[in-house]
Each structure stands twice: as C-alpha cells, then as structure tokens.
Design a protein around this motif. Structure first.
Motif, PDB file in Angstrom:
ATOM      1  N   PRO A 395       0.855  -1.195   0.000  1.00 36.13           N
ATOM      2  CA  PRO A 395       0.000   0.000   0.000  1.00 36.13           C
ATOM      3  C   PRO A 395       0.892   1.247   0.000  1.00 36.13           C
ATOM      4  O   PRO A 395       1.950   1.243   0.632  1.00 36.13           O
ATOM      5  CB  PRO A 395      -0.775  -0.121   1.316  1.00 36.13           C
ATOM      6  CG  PRO A 395      -0.725  -1.571   1.649  1.00 36.13           C
ATOM      7  CD  PRO A 395       0.577  -2.094   1.125  1.00 36.13           C
ATOM      8  N   LEU A 396       0.465   2.280  -0.709  1.00 34.78           N
ATOM      9  CA  LEU A 396       1.306   3.467  -0.879  1.00 34.78           C
ATOM     10  C   LEU A 396       1.745   4.063   0.461  1.00 34.78           C
ATOM     11  O   LEU A 396       2.855   4.592   0.582  1.00 34.78           O
ATOM     12  CB  LEU A 396       0.552   4.506  -1.729  1.00 34.78           C
ATOM     13  CG  LEU A 396       1.319   5.707  -2.242  1.00 34.78           C
ATOM     14  CD1 LEU A 396       2.629   5.327  -2.905  1.00 34.78           C
ATOM     15  CD2 LEU A 396       0.471   6.493  -3.229  1.00 34.78           C
ATOM     16  N   ASP A 397       0.884   3.945   1.493  1.00 29.48           N
ATOM     17  CA  ASP A 397       1.307   4.548   2.760  1.00 29.48           C
ATOM     18  C   ASP A 397       2.395   3.739   3.475  1.00 29.48           C
ATOM     19  O   ASP A 397       2.884   4.138   4.521  1.00 29.48           O
ATOM     20  CB  ASP A 397       0.105   4.854   3.687  1.00 29.48           C
ATOM     21  CG  ASP A 397      -0.830   3.680   3.806  1.00 29.48           C
ATOM     22  OD1 ASP A 397      -0.362   2.547   3.555  1.00 29.48           O
ATOM     23  OD2 ASP A 397      -2.022   3.892   4.135  1.00 29.48           O
ATOM     24  N   ARG A 398       2.805   2.601   2.900  1.00 31.19           N
ATOM     25  CA  ARG A 398       3.930   1.852   3.483  1.00 31.19           C
ATOM     26  C   ARG A 398       5.211   2.047   2.671  1.00 31.19           C
ATOM     27  O   ARG A 398       6.212   1.363   2.897  1.00 31.19           O
ATOM     28  CB  ARG A 398       3.600   0.361   3.519  1.00 31.19           C
ATOM     29  CG  ARG A 398       2.381   0.035   4.337  1.00 31.19           C
ATOM     30  CD  ARG A 398       2.247  -1.449   4.432  1.00 31.19           C
ATOM     31  NE  ARG A 398       3.188  -1.951   5.412  1.00 31.19           N
ATOM     32  CZ  ARG A 398       2.841  -2.419   6.588  1.00 31.19           C
ATOM     33  NH1 ARG A 398       1.585  -2.454   6.929  1.00 31.19           N
ATOM     34  NH2 ARG A 398       3.742  -2.860   7.428  1.00 31.19           N
ATOM     35  N   LEU A 399       5.173   2.983   1.733  1.00 38.91           N
ATOM     36  CA  LEU A 399       6.325   3.171   0.844  1.00 38.91           C
ATOM     37  C   LEU A 399       7.595   3.507   1.630  1.00 38.91           C
ATOM     38  O   LEU A 399       8.642   2.871   1.456  1.00 38.91           O
ATOM     39  CB  LEU A 399       6.013   4.289  -0.171  1.00 38.91           C
ATOM     40  CG  LEU A 399       7.171   4.644  -1.093  1.00 38.91           C
ATOM     41  CD1 LEU A 399       7.509   3.476  -2.000  1.00 38.91           C
ATOM     42  CD2 LEU A 399       6.836   5.859  -1.955  1.00 38.91           C
ATOM     43  N   ASN A 400       7.459   4.480   2.517  1.00 34.70           N
ATOM     44  CA  ASN A 400       8.611   4.950   3.285  1.00 34.70           C
ATOM     45  C   ASN A 400       9.290   3.792   4.018  1.00 34.70           C
ATOM     46  O   ASN A 400      10.501   3.572   3.913  1.00 34.70           O
ATOM     47  CB  ASN A 400       8.073   5.989   4.292  1.00 34.70           C
ATOM     48  CG  ASN A 400       9.145   6.902   4.743  1.00 34.70           C
ATOM     49  OD1 ASN A 400      10.226   6.415   5.083  1.00 34.70           O
ATOM     50  ND2 ASN A 400       8.895   8.204   4.736  1.00 34.70           N
ATOM     51  N   GLU A 401       8.451   3.027   4.717  1.00 30.53           N
ATOM     52  CA  GLU A 401       8.936   1.877   5.499  1.00 30.53           C
ATOM     53  C   GLU A 401       9.635   0.854   4.583  1.00 30.53           C
ATOM     54  O   GLU A 401      10.725   0.347   4.897  1.00 30.53           O
ATOM     55  CB  GLU A 401       7.687   1.263   6.128  1.00 30.53           C
ATOM     56  CG  GLU A 401       7.857   0.113   7.047  1.00 30.53           C
ATOM     57  CD  GLU A 401       6.464  -0.478   7.342  1.00 30.53           C
ATOM     58  OE1 GLU A 401       6.408  -1.686   7.525  1.00 30.53           O
ATOM     59  OE2 GLU A 401       5.447   0.271   7.381  1.00 30.53           O
ATOM     60  N   THR A 402       9.025   0.580   3.422  1.00 31.09           N
ATOM     61  CA  THR A 402       9.582  -0.424   2.507  1.00 31.09           C
ATOM     62  C   THR A 402      10.936   0.032   1.959  1.00 31.09           C
ATOM     63  O   THR A 402      11.886  -0.753   1.882  1.00 31.09           O
ATOM     64  CB  THR A 402       8.593  -0.683   1.338  1.00 31.09           C
ATOM     65  OG1 THR A 402       7.316  -0.936   1.898  1.00 31.09           O
ATOM     66  CG2 THR A 402       9.014  -1.856   0.487  1.00 31.09           C
TER      67      THR A 402
END
Ligand SMILES: Cc1cc2nc3c(=O)[nH]c(=O)nc-3n(C[C@H](O)[C@H](O)[C@H](O)COP(=O)(O)OP(=O)(O)OC[C@H]3O[C@@H](n4cnc5c(N)ncnc54)[C@H](O)[C@@H]3O)c2cc1C
Ligand SMILES: NC(=O)C1=CN([C@@H]2O[C@H](COP(=O)(O)OP(=O)(O)OC[C@H]3O[C@@H](n4cnc5c(N)ncnc54)[C@H](OP(=O)(O)O)[C@@H]3O)[C@@H](O)[C@H]2O)C=CC1
Ligand SMILES: CC(C)=CCC[C@@H](C)[C@H]1CC[C@H]2C3=C(CC[C@]12C)[C@@]1(C)CC[C@H](O)C[C@@H]1CC3
Length: 509
Positions: A395-402
């Motif tokens: 999901p786009l809101d997990r981009l930073n974490e990934t």
C-alpha cells in the motif's frame, strides 16, 4: 526473513568469475546483438505476413484442438505426471530456470503467438497468450488504440502477465494487467474448452462458475488450466505522451508527490524513480497530440543514439527543476527496454556511451532470453550472491517503510516506483477493505555490495522474482479461498502442481 549464505570461493574462482563478469560484453556484442536482431527481424516479418493474410483466426481453432488432444492423451495415459506448458525455461522473463518442467508432461502452447481480432465497437482485442507487449503496441498504436496497461519490456507475454502478473505506470488508473482482461479461453484438466468471464449478475450455476474462475486465473501460474486466448480492453490513444518530471529531495516528498499525482484523475501515467534514499523524481504523463501549445519539445527517447531513459531522467533531476517534454507513445511504453531497466550497464558497461550508441545502439538491447540462455554457471553463482531482483507490491502509505528496509538490506538504486490501483475483488491478491486502495510496486534490480539478505516486507511479492518464502509464509501473503475451491472443482490437484510448488526456491535454479 531468510538469509542466503555466499558459497565459499577460492581466489582463483573469484578471479574467473570477475573476468567473466567484466568481459561478458565481448560475447554480447559479437554474438548476442546480431542474434537478437535476426531473431526479432524474423518475428517481425512473420507477424506482418500473418496479419496481411488474416490467417490467425482460422489457425487458432486448429491450435486449440491440438492442445485439447494433448490434454486428453494425458488423461487417457493414466495421469502419470502433472502438466505445465512446454515453454522453454530460458525464454521466460525471470532470472530463474523452472526445474519443475523436467518431470512434468509438457503441453505445447508455443504456437499461440498471434493477435486474433480487434473489435472496435466493444473496444476489445483478442489475442493468443504468447503474444508479446512489443507485438501488441506495434499492431494497436497505428490503429489509434492501445492496451490500457502495457508492461514495458518488449518480450513480456500476455500469458505471463495474466497467469503471473503485470504492472505499469498506467496502473494508477487501471490496476494490474488482470484488471484490463474481459475473458479467458481455457483448456481445463479434462480437455474441455471453457470461457471464464465476469458476469454482472450471474444467474445460472454455469455463469457463477465461470465468473469465479475468471477471478481465480490471475497469479495462478498455469495451475488451473491452459490459457489459449484472452480478450483484453483497448482504449483510444494519442501519438505522444506529455511527460512532466518533478524532482523530489526527501522520501517524504517522494511519497507525497507520488500520492498526489497518482490520485490526480487527469493523469494517464505516474511513475517514480529513486536514485538514492532521498533523491528521486516523479513523472506524470498524459496522452497528447504533441507540442502544439509550446510547452515543451519532442524527445524521441527510443532512437538508437539516445541516452538510456533512466540516465536522462537522472540528469534532469540534477537540475532540480520541473521539466516537460513530449515522447512518442510507443517509445514511452518501451522506455526501459533499451537499457533493460538498469541491468544492461552491468553487462555492457559502456552501453550508454555516446560513441557506442551511435555505432551499435541500433542493435540494442540484446534479447533477455538469449542473455538468460547464455549465462554460464559461474556467472549464475555470482548473480545468486550479489544480484537483487525483487518487486514488492505494498500500500502506498507503506512506501517509506519499505524503502527503508531495502536501503538497509541491499542499498540498490535506482528503485522503480509504480503506483497502481488495487480493487477489492476476489482472487489470490486480495485486500478486503471493500474499496480500492492505491498500492505501489517497489522494484529493486541490480548488484548489491552488501551481504545479500532477502527480506519480505508486508505486501505482495511478484512471483517471477526470487522468493525464499516457506509454504505457510506464501499462503499468509496470498488468499487461497477461491484458488483452493477451483483446484478441487476442476480436478486440478492431480493435473497441475500447487502454485507454491512452481514459484518456490526449490522449483527454480
Ligand atoms: C466448500 C466450498 C464450497 C464452495 N462452493 C461454491 C459454489 O457452489 N459456487 C461458487 O461460485 N463458489 C463456491 N466456492 C468458492 C467461493 O466462492 C469462494 O471460495 C469464497 O466465496 C471466497 O470467499 P471470499 O471472501 O474470498 O470471496 P467473496 O468476496 O465471497 O467472493 C465470492 C464471489 O463473489 C463475487 N465477487 C465478490 N466481490 C466481487 C467484486 N468486487 N467484483 C466482482 N465479483 C465479486 C465473485 O463471484 C466471487 O467468486 C466454494 C468454496 C468452498 C471452500
Ligand atoms: N512490468 C511487469 O509487470 C513485469 C513483469 N514480469 C514478470 O514476468 C513474468 C512474465 O514473464 P513471461 O516470460 O511473459 O511468462 P512466463 O512464461 O514466465 O509465465 C509465467 C507463468 O504463467 C504461466 N503461463 C504462461 N502462459 C500460460 C498459458 N498459456 N497457460 C497456462 N499458464 C501459462 C507459466 O506456466 P508454466 O510454468 O507452466 O510455463 C508460468 O508459471 C510474469 O510472471 C511477471 O510477473 C517481468 C518483468 C516486468
Ligand atoms: C518491472 C518489473 C515488474 C520487473 C522487471 C524485471 C526485470 C528487471 C528482470 C526480469 C528478467 C530479468 C533478467 C535479467 C535482468 C533483470 C530482468 C530483466 C538478466 C538479463 C540479468 C543477466 C543474466 O545473465 C540474464 C538475466 C535474464 C533475466
């Protein structure tokens, strides 16, 4: 998380490995570039004549009959081994060779290489599964149409995009490749021919079954039946893409810009490239008739002497300014083909040099299948230890974490960011929120200097890539409810392996 131990190599072996890696370009230039050109020219001429003779629709019936006969023979001969397609391992678009094929009954689907018909009223095109993306754009664009989603490497096949998965920059609007499909014609385990499609309100048991089968096929990797044709949506298009580049200076800015552009309904294409953890660019594209309003120039990035696309993008980001230009549509679609994303620089290190481009750029790129076929075992070992090939759909809101995980573990750049819309519908890739969610494909391809650790963050992993998941980790990631039911209903358990047994580490080398 599982670690891959590097095998112990002595100094001599390391030297041989290094020489093979560094000087592979000699073999590539002398043999693979000419061979690729011959191969592609043959297919170009062959497809041209088939198109002119209009013989594909008639031949399709004969080809399907042959596949049905092979499956019936398998049934009659006592179902001794499971079935898979006879497509040779070296011609597929993944780094690995499928080991499982050796001990299975191989059903020959290799002749299914033609575009069958275009229906301009219904806005669909019917194609056989071995039709490639390059073939489709060459056929459709001159007619003023395109597939809503065109995964960018020329040799990706429709069968692979459906039974595996396909993503591309227009995914923000259309989802994944499976979401532009209207119907699948399949030869099932008993040799029968069925058409799986979506029904608005399935009213009979048969319609319900075909509706469910339609949702079960994507990601099933040929473990429910043999795809013999697919009907795909088409849309009208324009000759150019007006592409605007927005440089970003932090990961937060990248995420915010990517979201903003992905959610802008006027955009046809949205893609991001990260050149380091902080520095990147978001590109948004819209169909256009060209620079009629003086807002930019035409840049024919596909011409043989032009810079590799990602290096052009990197140069633009260094200026820190927003830039707009017009790219011919077909050249835009296949923008990452010439440099095989950023993989060709490891194989031909001077491939982007201006002299090389002017002299030999017209023969590039070498075919991925031929590169795969001619990778010697020594180089395979090196790739095993040092090369990363991962696509995580999160999901786009997990981009930073990934990104932080990939940065910590492998630190390979550029990173490809491709937002796509994931609807809440049944199938192996399932999100049960009841509404569509914006996901992003985080693609990491290249040589790492770090000790290679394969990590899987929360999300879905594309299965053409290296996977080290256990069976239970795999089924935690994917939804098996429809899949298991279909496997039982259509007697697939005896006919085809379970999808995990096709994609796990033990099934590929
Ligand atoms: C023991 C058993 C018996 C079964 N019997 C049957 C059967 O008789 N007939 C049958 O068809 N299936 C049958 N199934 C399959 C069943 O449909 C799925 O296993 C189950 O519904 C999946 O649940 P779900 O919540 O993942 O999907 P659900 O969300 O419940 O989806 C189920 C069906 O609803 C439809 N659907 C849901 N969302 C969407 C959407 N967004 N767009 C379009 N369509 C949508 C699809 O047809 C899909 O197949 C059976 C499964 C099992 C385990
Ligand atoms: N932009 C993108 O989205 C990109 C995607 N990819 C990945 O590359 C893969 C596609 O490579 P490609 O070489 O085209 O496909 P492959 O030949 O690798 O096929 C992928 C899977 O689909 C099955 N399959 C293919 N055709 C049929 C058919 N007619 N009937 C039944 N099963 C079939 C294969 O089964 P079998 O094992 O029996 O042969 C195999 O398991 C995809 O899985 C995709 O994820 C790679 C690069 C870019
Ligand atoms: C955009 C998405 C979702 C994926 C892109 C994947 C590609 C970068 C890889 C698919 C097949 C890979 C192969 C290689 C590089 C990376 C891919 C093109 C090689 C060319 C690397 C060098 C080896 O000798 C042969 C490989 C064949 C497959």
């Amino acid at each position: 998380m599982s670690a891959k131990e590097p095998s112990a190599l002595n100094a001599f072996e390391r030297q041989v490995e290094w020489i093979m890696f560094r000087f592979r370009w000699i073999f590539v230039i002398l043999f693979l570039l000419p061979a690729s050109l011959i191969f592609d020219s043959y297919h170009f001429v062959r497809n041209y004549f088939i198109y002119k003779l209009q013989s594909a629709p008639r031949a399709h019936g004969r080809k399907v009959a042959r596949i049905k006969r092979q499956v019936r023979e398998w049934n009659e001969s006592g179902k001794k081994t499971k079935m898979c397609t006879a497509r040779s391992g070296w011609s597929t678009m993944s780094f690995r060779f499928p080991l499982y094929k050796k001990n299975m009954t191989q059903i020959n689907t290799d002749q299914l290489v033609d575009i069958l018909e275009i229906d301009e009223k219904a806005l669909t095109v019917r194609v056989e599964p071995m039709v490639t993306m390059g073939q489709i754009t060459r056929f459709l664009l001159p007619l003023g149409y395109t597939l809503p989603i065109v995964p960018e490497l020329d040799d990706l096949t429709v069968g692979g995009m459906i039974n595996g998965c396909g993503v591309e920059a227009s995914g923000r609007k259309y989802g994944m490749f499976q979401h532009i499909c209207v119907a699948y014609e399949l030869v099932m385990a008993d040799g029968s021919l069925v058409t799986a499609k979506k029904f608005k309100n399935p009213s009979t048991q048969e319609e319900t079954d075909m509706h469910t089968l339609f949702f079960g096929i994507p990601w099933s990797h040929g473990t429910l039946g043999f795809l013999v044709s697919a009907t795909l949506r088409i849309i009208p298009c324009r000759p150019f893409v007006k592409l605007t580049y927005y440089p970003t200076k932090t990961l937060e800015e990248m995420e915010a810009t990517l979201r903003e552009e992905a959610e802008n309904r006027e955009n046809e294409f949205v893609e991001g490239l990260l050149f380091s953890k902080d520095r990147g660019v978001v590109m948004r594209g819209r169909f256009s008739d060209g620079p009629i309003d003086n807002t930019g120039k035409i840049n024919s990035i596909g011409r043989w002497y032009k810079k590799w696309f990602y290096t052009h993008v990197e140069d633009l980001t260094k200026t820190g300014k927003v830039h707009t230009e017009f790219i011919p549509l077909r050249e835009y679609y296949h923008r990452h083909s010439k440099s095989i994303f950023w993989e060709l620089k490891e194989i031909v290190p001077f491939g982007n040099n201006v002299v090389f481009r002017w002299l030999l750029g017209w023969m590039c790129p070498p075919k991925i299948s031929l590169l795969k076929l001619t990778t010697p075992p020594t180089l395979r070992k090196l790739y095993d230890r040092k090369h990363v090939l991962q696509d995580m759909l999160v999901p786009l809101d997990r981009l930073n974490e990934t990104i932080n995980v990939f940065h910590k573990e492998v630190e390979v750049y550029p990173i490809w960011l491709c937002p796509f819309n994931q609807p809440s519908c049944p199938g192996m890739v399932r999100q049960r929120s009841g509404k569509s969610i914006m996901y992003v494909d985080v693609g990491v391809y290249g040589i790492t200097e770090k000790k290679k650790i394969m990590t899987h963050t929360k999300g879905f992993q594309m299965m053409y890539a290296d996977t080290y998941m256990t069976r239970s980790e795999f089924w935690e990631m994917f939804d098996s409810s429809i899949y298991d039911w279909l496997r039982t209903k259509y007697q697939c358990t005896q006919a085809f392996p379970d999808v995990y047994d096709k994609v796990c580490k033990a099934a590929r080398y």
